[in-house]
Design an enzyme around this catalytic site. Structure first.
Site, short mmCIF file in Angstrom:
data_model
loop_
_atom_site.label_atom_id
_atom_site.label_comp_id
_atom_site.label_asym_id
_atom_site.label_seq_id
_atom_site.Cartn_x
_atom_site.Cartn_y
_atom_site.Cartn_z
N THR A 213 0.86 -1.19 0.00
CA THR A 213 0.00 0.00 0.00
C THR A 213 0.89 1.24 0.00
O THR A 213 1.32 1.69 -1.05
CB THR A 213 -0.97 -0.01 1.20
OG1 THR A 213 -0.24 -0.25 2.40
CG2 THR A 213 -2.02 -1.08 1.03
N LYS A 239 4.14 -7.12 3.67
CA LYS A 239 3.94 -5.71 3.38
C LYS A 239 3.77 -4.97 4.69
O LYS A 239 3.32 -5.52 5.69
CB LYS A 239 2.75 -5.48 2.46
CG LYS A 239 1.36 -5.82 3.00
CD LYS A 239 0.71 -4.82 3.92
CE LYS A 239 0.65 -3.45 3.31
NZ LYS A 239 0.05 -2.46 4.32
N THR A 250 0.71 -2.88 10.91
CA THR A 250 -0.20 -3.06 9.78
C THR A 250 0.58 -3.84 8.80
O THR A 250 1.32 -3.28 8.02
CB THR A 250 -0.61 -1.80 9.07
OG1 THR A 250 -1.64 -1.21 9.79
CG2 THR A 250 -1.25 -2.08 7.75
N ASN A 464 0.87 10.82 6.58
CA ASN A 464 -0.37 10.36 7.19
C ASN A 464 -1.44 11.44 7.28
O ASN A 464 -2.62 11.13 7.46
CB ASN A 464 -0.08 9.75 8.56
CG ASN A 464 0.51 8.37 8.42
OD1 ASN A 464 -0.20 7.41 8.18
ND2 ASN A 464 1.83 8.27 8.52
N THR A 469 -6.75 6.55 6.13
CA THR A 469 -6.51 5.20 6.65
C THR A 469 -7.75 4.32 6.46
O THR A 469 -8.84 4.75 6.77
CB THR A 469 -6.17 5.25 8.14
OG1 THR A 469 -4.99 6.04 8.30
CG2 THR A 469 -5.93 3.86 8.69
#
Length: 469
Positions: A213, A239, A250, A464, A469
């Site tokens: 991602t 990932k 994550t 971010n 998200t």
């Protein structure tokens, strides 16, 4: 000591044969060094370079192939129309030719995603698995029963195509929380995905790209070793770049091996390796809804069956598993959003590995330590404080701290050290996207533990602030 073993995957930029600064479209600036590039692998993997994999030294050799290196496995990654923009591959499939002993480790987040809930149930009712389907773009988390039904329909369709049971198809998802998977696009892409499966290095590489991602690099590795005199292979892909904090991060991972091992033993080994790797990395202190590691063992190497966790063959396989997962885990921390360097914390002198690992994780997770590293400030006080609040008792007069080979504190007392040299050590790591090594001793015990993180830069906030998200 660690060896840097680049995994060769092409990138879609002309005449790149040296270290460059890459800036994916729509992303804020993140600088990193490209360690290895090739120029003509299949088109599906021509989007991002591969991470350097820092595997521990041991009785193994790195080999090409990632998840397809072990006998019996195929993989592929394609563009299925799941991403919000761009045409980077976003759908991956890993399969095994035989019923593989299956294990899984999952997020501790109470808002677990639909694929996590499904995989837990599937592994409860089946000892084996034949396939892992991974999509990028939508996390399918906090999507209620409708999201769970989407997972079931996707699993049913893959199972029908592969002629296996539904519970033998496991599913991982990553992307935006609260969004269901683009089911129609995914289902339409499945025939092409299944027909494109291959045991080649390129198949493994394209799959590793498809699951990314915000990652700037793909993470894929494989090693070959011997168990009882028989060659076995362990490979994997993962990932992760942000929302990285124990437990796991994550992060999604798929691990494969052709060693022969009973499922109950395999599941214990996988959880041990996860605890020593993915549960010991941190980027930002956030725990995802989708964390999943699936590990499959085909048993096609010809090695003798491992039926006890304490036998010599199990110990050898455990070391291989640890090496692969630690290599992937460190590459995730290395690729932390906005990061300029990897931070490796080693703690010794506790009563057990678990206690040492907890202190190491506390230091690696400290925002103040991360910020000090980014600021090239050898601030041993922040390191000492983070070790002290880890919740593991020790006598502070036993505390010893080194930054690289520079001794900052001994016997609980600060030392006069070469501050410019220590700052230069941090600066060099940042300029080369290298590794900052912090060594801590807290006593005379035999426990040793490690954790990995990255520095905390201005770019982390920018990335971010601009990403949903």
């Amino acid at each position: 000591m660690y060896t840097c073993a680049p995994h060769f995957v092409s990138i879609k930029f002309p005449d790149l044969h040296s270290s460059k600064t890459l800036r994916p479209f729509g992303m804020s600036k993140r600088e990193f060094k490209v360690f290895a590039l090739a120029s003509s692998v299949n088109e599906a993997s021509n989007y991002i370079p591969a991470a350097p994999i820092l595997i521990p030294e041991g009785p193994w050799n790195q080999i090409p192939g990632g998840v397809t290196a072990a006998k019996g496995f195929k993989a592929v990654g394609i563009y299925g129309g799941l991403r919000a923009k761009g045409e980077k591959p976003d759908l991956a499939l890993v399969t095994c030719d035989v019923d593989a002993a299956a294990a899984g480790s999952f997020t501790t987040n109470m808002v677990a995603a639909a694929p996590v809930l499904y995989c837990k149930h599937a592994l409860d009712i089946s000892q084996t698995a034949r396939a892992v389907l991974i999509n990028a773009g939508q996390a399918n988390a906090a999507t209620g029963d409708a999201g769970y039904q989407d997972v079931l329909e996707c699993a049913d369709t893959v199972a029908m195509m592969l002629k296996v049971k539904r519970e033998e198809v496991l599913i991982e998802s990553t992307g935006v929380i609260g969004q269901r998977i683009k089911k129609d696009a995914l289902l339409n892409a499945l025939p092409t995905l299944v027909n494109s499966l291959t045991s080649s290095v390129e198949g493994a590489g394209s799959a590793a790209v498809a699951i990314t991602t915000t990652d700037l690099v793909s993470k894929s590795v494989a090693i070959e070793s011997q168990i009882g005199g028989i060659n076995i292979r362990v490979g994997g892909m993962a990932k992760g770049s942000g929302m990285i904090h124990p437990n796991m991060a994550t992060m999604l991972g798929v691990i494969t091996t052709d060693a022969l091992v009973q499922t109950d033993v395999w599941r214990k080994m996988v959880q041990t390796a996860v605890n020593r790797s993915f549960n010991q990395i941190t980027v930002d202190g956030d725990t995802s809804t989708n964390d999943t590691v699936i590990a499959l063992a085909s048993g096609l190497s010809g090695s003798m069956s491992i039926s006890s966790i304490d036998c010599t063959r199990a110990i050898q396989l455990q070391a291989c598993l640890d090496a692969v997962m630690q290599g992937l885990a460190k590459s995730i921390a290395w690729d932390g959003e906005g990061a300029t360097c990897l931070i490796e914390v080693t703690v010794a002198g506790t009563e057990s590995e678990v206690k040492a690992a907890k202190i190491a994780r506390s230091v690696a997770s400290s925002s103040l330590v991360k910020a000090a590293v980014y600021g090239r400030d050898p601030n041993w006080g922040r390191i000492a404080a983070a070790a002290g609040y880890a919740g593991i008792p020790f006598h502070q007069n036993k505390l010893r701290i080194l930054l690289g080979d520079i001794l900052l504190m001994d016997n609980g007392q600060p030392l006069a050290f070469d501050r410019p040299a220590a700052s230069k050590y941090l600066k060099m790591a940042g300029e080369t996207h290298g590794t900052v090594k912090i060594y801590i001793s807290v006593g005379d015990g035999s426990g040793i533990g490690k954790a990995w993180g990255c520095d905390l830069s201005y770019d982390y906030v920018k990335i971010n602030a601009e990403y949903t998200t």
